[in-house]
Design a protein around this motif. Structure first.
Motif, mmCIF file in Angstrom:
data_model
loop_
_atom_site.group_PDB
_atom_site.id
_atom_site.type_symbol
_atom_site.label_atom_id
_atom_site.label_comp_id
_atom_site.label_asym_id
_atom_site.label_seq_id
_atom_site.Cartn_x
_atom_site.Cartn_y
_atom_site.Cartn_z
ATOM 1 N N TYR A 24 0.821 -1.211 0.000
ATOM 2 C CA TYR A 24 0.000 0.000 0.000
ATOM 3 C C TYR A 24 0.853 1.259 0.000
ATOM 4 O O TYR A 24 0.718 2.136 -0.866
ATOM 5 C CB TYR A 24 -0.924 -0.021 1.226
ATOM 6 N N GLU A 25 1.739 1.391 0.998
ATOM 7 C CA GLU A 25 2.526 2.613 1.134
ATOM 8 C C GLU A 25 3.573 2.762 0.033
ATOM 9 O O GLU A 25 3.860 3.881 -0.408
ATOM 10 C CB GLU A 25 3.207 2.656 2.510
ATOM 11 N N SER A 26 4.152 1.653 -0.428
ATOM 12 C CA SER A 26 5.155 1.740 -1.502
ATOM 13 C C SER A 26 4.534 2.321 -2.761
ATOM 14 O O SER A 26 5.084 3.233 -3.387
ATOM 15 C CB SER A 26 5.733 0.346 -1.800
ATOM 16 N N GLU A 27 3.368 1.803 -3.137
ATOM 17 C CA GLU A 27 2.722 2.303 -4.352
ATOM 18 C C GLU A 27 2.190 3.722 -4.161
ATOM 19 O O GLU A 27 2.226 4.534 -5.090
ATOM 20 C CB GLU A 27 1.585 1.376 -4.779
ATOM 21 N N GLU A 28 1.726 4.033 -2.957
ATOM 22 C CA GLU A 28 1.222 5.392 -2.703
ATOM 23 C C GLU A 28 2.332 6.424 -2.866
ATOM 24 O O GLU A 28 2.112 7.497 -3.445
ATOM 25 C CB GLU A 28 0.619 5.472 -1.299
ATOM 26 N N LEU A 29 3.524 6.106 -2.371
ATOM 27 C CA LEU A 29 4.647 7.034 -2.533
ATOM 28 C C LEU A 29 5.049 7.139 -4.000
ATOM 29 O O LEU A 29 5.324 8.241 -4.500
ATOM 30 C CB LEU A 29 5.838 6.567 -1.696
ATOM 31 N N TYR A 30 5.074 6.017 -4.699
ATOM 32 C CA TYR A 30 5.388 6.021 -6.131
ATOM 33 C C TYR A 30 4.406 6.928 -6.890
ATOM 34 O O TYR A 30 4.816 7.754 -7.712
ATOM 35 C CB TYR A 30 5.330 4.594 -6.670
ATOM 36 N N LEU A 31 3.121 6.790 -6.595
ATOM 37 C CA LEU A 31 2.104 7.594 -7.283
ATOM 38 C C LEU A 31 2.210 9.077 -6.923
ATOM 39 O O LEU A 31 1.945 9.945 -7.755
ATOM 40 C CB LEU A 31 0.712 7.067 -6.946
ATOM 41 N N LYS A 32 2.600 9.374 -5.684
ATOM 42 C CA LYS A 32 2.756 10.775 -5.283
ATOM 43 C C LYS A 32 3.907 11.424 -6.051
ATOM 44 O O LYS A 32 3.811 12.588 -6.481
ATOM 45 C CB LYS A 32 3.002 10.872 -3.776
ATOM 46 N N LEU A 33 4.991 10.685 -6.241
ATOM 47 C CA LEU A 33 6.126 11.200 -7.009
ATOM 48 C C LEU A 33 5.737 11.387 -8.481
ATOM 49 O O LEU A 33 6.145 12.359 -9.123
ATOM 50 C CB LEU A 33 7.315 10.253 -6.892
ATOM 51 N N LYS A 34 4.927 10.484 -9.006
ATOM 52 C CA LYS A 34 4.426 10.628 -10.381
ATOM 53 C C LYS A 34 3.543 11.872 -10.490
ATOM 54 O O LYS A 34 3.625 12.618 -11.468
ATOM 55 C CB LYS A 34 3.634 9.386 -10.772
ATOM 56 N N GLU A 35 2.712 12.077 -9.470
ATOM 57 C CA GLU A 35 1.846 13.259 -9.454
ATOM 58 C C GLU A 35 2.683 14.531 -9.450
ATOM 59 O O GLU A 35 2.361 15.509 -10.137
ATOM 60 C CB GLU A 35 0.942 13.214 -8.222
ATOM 61 N N TYR A 36 3.751 14.540 -8.671
ATOM 62 C CA TYR A 36 4.650 15.696 -8.614
ATOM 63 C C TYR A 36 5.186 16.013 -10.011
ATOM 64 O O TYR A 36 5.174 17.174 -10.444
ATOM 65 C CB TYR A 36 5.801 15.391 -7.651
ATOM 66 N N LYS A 37 5.660 15.003 -10.721
ATOM 67 C CA LYS A 37 6.220 15.217 -12.057
ATOM 68 C C LYS A 37 5.169 15.718 -13.034
ATOM 69 O O LYS A 37 5.411 16.645 -13.812
ATOM 70 C CB LYS A 37 6.827 13.913 -12.573
ATOM 71 N N GLU A 38 3.981 15.107 -12.994
ATOM 72 C CA GLU A 38 2.928 15.474 -13.945
ATOM 73 C C GLU A 38 2.366 16.860 -13.661
ATOM 74 O O GLU A 38 2.004 17.593 -14.579
ATOM 75 C CB GLU A 38 1.818 14.418 -13.893
ATOM 76 N N THR A 49 3.993 19.433 -11.998
ATOM 77 C CA THR A 49 4.981 20.521 -12.057
ATOM 78 C C THR A 49 5.851 20.503 -13.304
ATOM 79 O O THR A 49 6.482 21.505 -13.636
ATOM 80 C CB THR A 49 5.911 20.443 -10.837
ATOM 81 N N ASP A 50 5.911 19.344 -13.961
ATOM 82 C CA ASP A 50 6.821 19.152 -15.100
ATOM 83 C C ASP A 50 8.282 19.347 -14.669
ATOM 84 O O ASP A 50 9.119 19.778 -15.451
ATOM 85 C CB ASP A 50 6.472 20.116 -16.238
ATOM 86 N N ARG A 51 8.560 19.025 -13.414
ATOM 87 C CA ARG A 51 9.928 19.092 -12.898
ATOM 88 C C ARG A 51 10.488 17.679 -12.785
ATOM 89 O O ARG A 51 9.745 16.724 -12.594
ATOM 90 C CB ARG A 51 9.961 19.778 -11.526
ATOM 91 N N PRO A 52 11.806 17.542 -12.839
ATOM 92 C CA PRO A 52 12.408 16.202 -12.829
ATOM 93 C C PRO A 52 12.561 15.616 -11.435
ATOM 94 O O PRO A 52 12.620 16.332 -10.433
ATOM 95 C CB PRO A 52 13.782 16.452 -13.457
ATOM 96 N N VAL A 53 12.627 14.281 -11.397
ATOM 97 C CA VAL A 53 12.980 13.537 -10.187
ATOM 98 C C VAL A 53 14.187 12.674 -10.522
ATOM 99 O O VAL A 53 14.146 11.882 -11.461
ATOM 100 C CB VAL A 53 11.816 12.646 -9.704
ATOM 101 N N TRP A 54 15.260 12.869 -9.792
ATOM 102 C CA TRP A 54 16.446 12.019 -9.930
ATOM 103 C C TRP A 54 16.548 11.154 -8.688
ATOM 104 O O TRP A 54 16.245 11.592 -7.577
ATOM 105 C CB TRP A 54 17.711 12.867 -10.082
ATOM 106 N N ASP A 55 16.982 9.931 -8.889
ATOM 107 C CA ASP A 55 17.015 8.956 -7.798
ATOM 108 C C ASP A 55 18.444 8.549 -7.469
ATOM 109 O O ASP A 55 19.257 8.320 -8.369
ATOM 110 C CB ASP A 55 16.210 7.718 -8.216
ATOM 111 N N ALA A 70 9.666 6.146 -10.360
ATOM 112 C CA ALA A 70 9.107 7.459 -10.708
ATOM 113 C C ALA A 70 10.186 8.419 -11.182
ATOM 114 O O ALA A 70 9.887 9.503 -11.677
ATOM 115 C CB ALA A 70 8.394 8.053 -9.493
ATOM 116 N N ALA A 71 11.453 8.012 -11.050
ATOM 117 C CA ALA A 71 12.564 8.909 -11.369
ATOM 118 C C ALA A 71 12.886 8.951 -12.854
ATOM 119 O O ALA A 71 12.698 7.975 -13.581
ATOM 120 C CB ALA A 71 13.812 8.489 -10.585
ATOM 121 N N ASP A 72 13.403 10.103 -13.288
ATOM 122 C CA ASP A 72 13.847 10.263 -14.675
ATOM 123 C C ASP A 72 15.221 9.647 -14.882
ATOM 124 O O ASP A 72 15.526 9.151 -15.963
ATOM 125 C CB ASP A 72 13.885 11.750 -15.037
ATOM 126 N N ARG A 73 16.050 9.706 -13.850
ATOM 127 C CA ARG A 73 17.374 9.091 -13.895
ATOM 128 C C ARG A 73 17.640 8.382 -12.572
ATOM 129 O O ARG A 73 17.283 8.893 -11.508
ATOM 130 C CB ARG A 73 18.469 10.135 -14.137
#
Length: 323
Positions: free
Chosen positions: A111-125, A127-133, A149-152
């Motif tokens: 539950y929490e793993s996917e929720e965090l993944y989706l929140k990071l996807k929401e951030y990218k969509e 703001t159109d800002r990148p996520v680096w991991d 969810a990261a771009d790199r």
């Protein structure tokens, strides 16, 4: 009375009043600061105090990804609700130019793993800002999922990652209960309601659930790494990979030290300012943990805690670590 004496008395009176007022104000401010500190310590009111100029936000995922049962500073490790709220604040801040996702986690609950993944996807969509991991010691199972969810994706040369899969585990304690003279009783509405002693039918039922979560995980990796699901499944048998193996199999992009990765991100986004969420001092957490270790535990407590540690049928994106 001479004028000098009168003047001295007046000055002394003024100083006395000033010192008294100052003392009252100081005490009031001190009490307020103490109350604020205690409130922060107990309630975990984390302070969002981002720079007023362009910056990159560091979002840390350290420890098991699981439900945040409280928001106090006495809790250590990954704080799920706090992290989601932090990302929400970043979405609202135009000075934020991207997220550096720092992962040091063996995974956690589905539950929490996917929720965090989706929140990071929401951030990218949004703001159109990148996520680096950046992967530290571990970025396995749920820790690997959130990285999708990261771009790199960068990993330390000694990172353990992968473990793409699902586990649902628990203890059958009936033999131990018999030795201790404990009789387990359950009255159920159906034959599959009680899973204390799993039947073949119940195992098959739970297997379908595990398979469903597994296929979802494969789909997320397929999208995140631009790989076919068949190629992902060839790698997703639950095993972990070294950084070198992960790069060779297309699971990460670069092998790098953390500071080198930060330098690369700074140059890409045009700012060398990094911001992390300010958290309450955790010294009290250490003190309470030490105190808890000193207090002896009963056999019942040990049995209960052991069962809880092994979970009880909760599906996990989790990599069990060798001790």
């Amino acid at each position: 009375m001479k004028k000098k004496q009168i003047g001295g008395l007046i000055i002394a009176a003024v100083l006395f009043i000033a010192v008294g007022v100052s003392s009252v104000l100081t005490n009031a401010v001190s009490e307020r600061m103490l109350e604020s500190s205690v409130e922060t310590l107990l309630t975990g009111n984390y302070t969002f105090n981002a720079p007023l100029s362009d910056y990159i936000a560091v979002v840390r995922v350290e420890g098991t990804i699981q439900e945040q049962t409280s928001t106090g500073a006495l809790d250590s490790g990954y704080q799920h609700t706090t992290t989601l709220e932090y990302i929400d604040r970043l979405m609202e801040d135009s000075n934020n130019k991207g997220i550096l996702l720092y992962v040091d986690s063996p995974g956690g609950t589905v539950y929490e793993s996917e929720e965090l993944y989706l929140k990071l996807k929401e951030y990218k969509e949004t703001t159109d800002r990148p996520v680096w991991d950046y992967m530290a010691h571990y970025a396995a199972s749920g820790g690997y999922m959130v990285s999708m969810a990261a771009d790199r994706i960068y990993a330390n040369p000694n990172t353990v990652t992968g473990s793409i899969g699902v586990i649902m585990s628990g203890y059958d304690l009936t033999g131990l209960y018999e030795k201790l003279g404990i009789r387990y009783v359950s009255i159920t509405s159906g034959e599959n309601k009680d899973s204390s002693q799993l039947t073949d039918e119940q195992i098959a039922i739970y297997q379908t659930q595990v398979d469903e979560y597994y296929n979802k995980f494969v789909g997320i990796v397929s999208e995140g790494r631009s790989m076919s699901e068949d190629d992902v499944k060839a790698l997703a048998d639950g095993r972990t990979y070294t950084a070198k193996q992960a790069q060779e199999n297309g699971l990460i992009d670069e092998i790098s030290l953390y500071e080198d990765m930060k330098d690369a991100m700074s140059k890409e986004l045009g700012t060398d300012e990094f911001y992390e969420l300010e958290t309450p001092v955790s010294v009290w957490s250490s003190l309470f943990a030490k105190a808890e270790e000193i207090v002896p535990k009963s056999e019942a407590q040990i049995l209960t805690e052991t069962a809880e540690e092994m979970e009880s049928g909760v599906p996990m994106y989790y990599a069990e670590q060798l001790q």
